[in-house]
Enzyme design. Structure first.
Site, PDB file in Angstrom:
ATOM      1  CG  LEU A   1     -97.947  61.161  45.379  1.00 47.75           C
ATOM      2  CD1 LEU A   1     -97.158  60.518  46.518  1.00 47.75           C
ATOM      3  CD2 LEU A   1     -98.361  62.578  45.765  1.00 47.75           C
TER       4      LEU A   1
ATOM      5  CD1 TRP B   1     -95.020  65.479  44.287  1.00 51.00           C
ATOM      6  CD2 TRP B   1     -93.433  63.905  44.395  1.00 51.00           C
ATOM      7  NE1 TRP B   1     -95.201  64.793  45.458  1.00 51.00           N
ATOM      8  CE2 TRP B   1     -94.234  63.818  45.552  1.00 51.00           C
ATOM      9  CE3 TRP B   1     -92.372  63.010  44.237  1.00 51.00           C
ATOM     10  CZ2 TRP B   1     -94.008  62.886  46.553  1.00 51.00           C
ATOM     11  CZ3 TRP B   1     -92.143  62.063  45.243  1.00 51.00           C
ATOM     12  CH2 TRP B   1     -92.956  62.012  46.375  1.00 51.00           C
TER      13      TRP B   1
ATOM     14  CG  HIS C   1     -96.369  73.680  37.392  1.00 49.17           C
ATOM     15  ND1 HIS C   1     -95.653  74.465  38.273  1.00 49.17           N
ATOM     16  CD2 HIS C   1     -95.447  73.030  36.643  1.00 49.17           C
ATOM     17  CE1 HIS C   1     -94.357  74.301  38.049  1.00 49.17           C
ATOM     18  NE2 HIS C   1     -94.211  73.434  37.063  1.00 49.17           N
TER      19      HIS C   1
ATOM     20  CD  GLN D   1     -88.189  65.315  35.521  1.00 53.72           C
ATOM     21  OE1 GLN D   1     -87.355  64.781  34.791  1.00 53.72           O
ATOM     22  NE2 GLN D   1     -89.161  66.078  35.040  1.00 53.72           N
TER      23      GLN D   1
ATOM     24  CG  ASP E   1     -96.855  76.981  40.211  1.00 51.03           C
ATOM     25  OD1 ASP E   1     -95.704  77.446  40.054  1.00 51.03           O
ATOM     26  OD2 ASP E   1     -97.140  75.796  39.997  1.00 51.03           O
TER      27      ASP E   1
END
Length: 495
Positions: free
Chosen positions: A380, A376, A24, A398, A129
């Site tokens: 990415l 992610w 995060h 996921q 967040d």
């Protein structure tokens, strides 16, 4: 230019609240630098241990003239029922500490409120967040917009949104193994209930935490997403519509790391010498190396890790295998040595015990595949580097990312993992993919079949589009401009 407006008219001041977990915090620090490059004053609020993780990267940014400051607050660990000194998700040693940790990070409302009363210039926007739902109360008290950051792709966010709106789909399932089709989706995609974030029943305190998160989501002004329009256009458009236009795709944010040191230390200082790693990669043929990393919170049982290792060995392909949370994997370390595995693969296998310089590795010409847990950030980064993916999802979003990569984008191969590996229940699940399955999946990804060549071609094109998206005039660059103009108008109307 927005950067000129912020300096000459009303100075924008964004306060960023990253959740205290590696996956995060990494993109949030990148977001801080991207916004600061546009002239926005940035304040990052976090705890001392988490600030220390990013000290080198942020110090370089500040020394370069970027208007970034870090404010440290003490996490009320003991008050929430945590052992003293625990400030990070990665330091939790058992499932029982998860709820107290969530409570602790959301007990920061009072000290943060005091910070806001003293901040100058007055904050004009919060980027928080989604786990830190208390920031909604701060935003309301000080009458400033709060932008959410989930750390997920639009595909996953839209899936969660659709299922919230059509909750009867999940309620009518007879078991957690039953598949269902997500309605109103651009593509036909099937899941089981555990494969979708926040779709399973949450007992006790967890349900209350989820409800707080969902409520904070509803009251947020908008959302920023670490993706780019060209990667998932239909999902980005539909999600933006679902958020009444207040969703901005601004990624890949990792591409703000242009200096070698920033790439090498993204997230943490690497546990291998950068030059040693690059020298090893230089010795391998182009596109021949499989990079293997199952994330910073790898919840895979020892029996499965052994099968993974043996499958990599039998593939006869060069590989880099990153084993994080090393202190939790002492038995695997012993197996590496006692079984002779490390000795047998030493000429073509590089074992990194700890944190790896992932961006540098993925950018190297010898890397031709990435076996990933489908977090992610990693997903990415792999696509951005033009590397096809071998998907091995474990938890949360996921499985959504796997569906996007394998079924929609067609730039990856599934290792065959369909069952969620919940933290604390790893040994119950055991081996999901044996060594033969690993070997077969590696061959499918790295081989020379027509399908493999097409995957490489597609992911390379998507990687090129990622770089264009963040350049001036690109979709993500323009979306940051749009976001800042939106917040600027709000700030001026409130003053």
């Amino acid at each position: 230019m927005v950067s000129e407006i912020t300096h000459q008219s009303y100075p924008l001041h964004f306060v960023l609240f990253p959740y205290m977990a590696q996956g995060h915090m990494i993109p949030m620090v990148d977001i801080a630098r991207l916004l600061a490059q546009r002239g926005v004053k940035i304040t990052i609020v976090t705890t001392p241990q988490n600030a220390a993780r990013f000290e080198n990267v942020l110090s370089r940014a500040i020394e370069s003239g970027l208007p970034i400051s870090i404010v440290q607050v003490k996490l009320p660990s003991q008050e929430a029922g945590l052992p003293e000194g625990i400030e990070t998700f990665e330091s939790l040693v058992s499932m029982e500490l998860l709820v107290p940790f969530f409570k602790a990070v959301n007990m920061l409302e009072e000290p943060v409120q005091k910070l806001f009363e003293e901040m100058s210039p007055q904050p004009s926007c919060i980027i928080s967040d989604f786990c830190l739902h208390y920031t909604s109360k701060i935003a309301k008290k000080f009458n400033i917009p709060k932008i959410l950051f989930h750390g997920m792709c639009c595909f996953c966010l839209l899936c969660m949104h659709v299922l919230r709106k059509n909750c009867e789909i999940l309620e009518n399932l007879k078991s957690d193994k039953e598949h269902f089709v997500v309605p109103y989706f651009p593509d036909r995609v099937e899941f089981t209930r555990p494969q979708v974030p926040m779709a399973t029943y949450a007992p006790g305190d967890w349900q209350e935490i989820r409800e707080d998160i969902v409520e904070a989501d509803k009251t947020s002004y908008g959302v920023i997403v670490n993706t780019y329009q060209e990667l998932e256009p239909a999902y980005a458009n539909d999600y933006k519509e679902a958020r009444s236009g207040k969703a901005w795709t601004i990624g890949p944010v990792s591409l703000c790391n242009k200096v070698g040191a920033d790439k090498a230390e993204r997230g943490n200082k690497a546990d291998i010498d950068q030059d040693e790693c690059l020298k090893w990669l230089d010795s391998k043929e182009e596109g021949s190396v499989l990079y293997v990393c199952l994330g910073s919170n790898c919840s895979v049982p020892l029996s499965q890790l052994k099968e993974l290792g043996l499958g990599l060995e039998e593939s006869q392909r060069p590989f880099i295998w990153v084993v994080r949370g090393w202190e939790k994997n002492k038995e695997l370390l012993e197996w590496f040595s006692e079984s002779g595995f490390e000795e047998r693969v030493k000429d073509r296998g590089l074992l990194i015990k700890g944190w790896s310089p992932q961006m540098l590795i993925l950018a190297h010409h010898s890397v031709g595949g990435f076996l990933t847990h489908c977090g992610w950030n990693s997903t990415l980064e792999g696509i951005t580097s033009g590397i096809p993916l071998l998907t091995w999802p474990l938890i949360v979003d996921q499985f959504c990312n796997q569906k996007l990569v394998v079924q929609v984008l067609k730039v990856g191969v599934s290792a065959g993992v369909e069952e969620v590996t919940n933290w604390g229940e790893e040994e119950k699940i055991g081996v999901l993919v044996d060594k033969e399955g690993v070997k077969k999946a590696v061959e499918e990804l790295m081989g020379e079949s027509d399908d493999a060549k097409e995957r490489r071609k597609r992911v390379k094109a998507l990687g090129q589009l990622a770089h264009k998206a963040v350049e001036e005039g690109g979709s993500s660059h323009s979306n940051i401009t749009s976001l800042l103009e939106d917040i600027m108008q709000l700030a001026q109307s409130n003053n």
